[in-house]
Design an enzyme around this catalytic site. Structure first.
Site, PDB file in Angstrom:
ATOM      1  CG  ASP A   1      -2.056   0.983   1.114  1.00 57.10           C
ATOM      2  OD1 ASP A   1      -1.944   1.938   0.322  1.00 57.10           O
ATOM      3  OD2 ASP A   1      -3.060   0.794   1.813  1.00 57.10           O
TER       4      ASP A   1
ATOM      5  NE  ARG B   1      -4.614   3.029  -0.171  1.00 55.28           N
ATOM      6  CZ  ARG B   1      -5.736   2.350   0.082  1.00 55.28           C
ATOM      7  NH1 ARG B   1      -6.869   2.738  -0.452  1.00 55.28           N
ATOM      8  NH2 ARG B   1      -5.701   1.298   0.852  1.00 55.28           N
TER       9      ARG B   1
END
Ligand SMILES: [Zn+2]
Length: 186
Positions: free
Chosen positions: A121, A123
């Site tokens: 991930d 983000r």
């Protein structure tokens, strides 16, 4: 952080009548979708862009169902959806398609990201902190099944509201990976 903020415009949708405002961060143009009124502790969904799910209706993931659920939820209870342009957990669309191609050969979503040289991930949520400051919001009810998100944003979480969307045979593997490998509460 250099962020350009648009004016506020009306946006009637199939889910209800909202107002929208864009926050531009570099090349990324994010969108805040709000009901005209909301509580001092608003209901908030932070949704990351998924073009294949949100716009095309892909059933490899549950993004479109989650987005629709959130828009219908805020239409009914008032609140805010922050739509972040972080396609494919922020690896971008082209890399996401490459990751899908690897998944076609049997890798799961996380293994595919790793094979392409990305974290599971990528983000980040600084712009979310900026948006809450801009909107003068310091506490929210967060619609999420992702416990990691609770730790990554600065705003105080009053309550977590689960998102209930269905498992299908097409998204089952993906949802199980999110649950087992990434700690999502499904
Ligand atoms: Zn998706």
């Amino acid at each position: 952080m250099n962020i350009e903020v648009s004016n506020i415009a009306n946006l009637p949708t199939v889910h209800g009548d909202f107002v929208i405002q864009s926050f531009k961060q570099g090349v990324k143009e994010h969108l805040v979708i709000k009901t005209k009124q909301y509580d001092s502790i608003p209901n908030v969904r932070i949704h990351s862009e998924c073009l294949t799910g949100d716009a095309i209706g892909s059933i490899k993931c549950d993004c479109q169902s989650q987005l629709n659920y959130a828009l219908e939820y805020i239409n009914e209870h008032s609140g805010i959806v922050i739509y972040l342009r972080q396609e494919g957990r922020d690896i971008g669309l082209l890399n996401k398609v490459n990751a899908y191609a690897l998944q076609d050969t049997g890798l799961d979503t996380i293994q595919a990201n790793h094979q392409l040289g990305f974290a599971s991930d990528e983000r980040t949520y600084e712009v979310v902190d900026y948006i809450f400051e801009y909107l003068k919001i310091d506490e929210i009810n967060l619609l999420t099944n992702n416990p990691d998100k609770l730790n990554k944003i600065k705003v105080k979480i009053n309550q977590r509201i689960p998102i209930i969307v269905g498992k299908t045979s097409q998204n089952e593997n993906y949802l199980n990976t999110k649950k087992n490998e990434m700690g999502h509460m499904l």
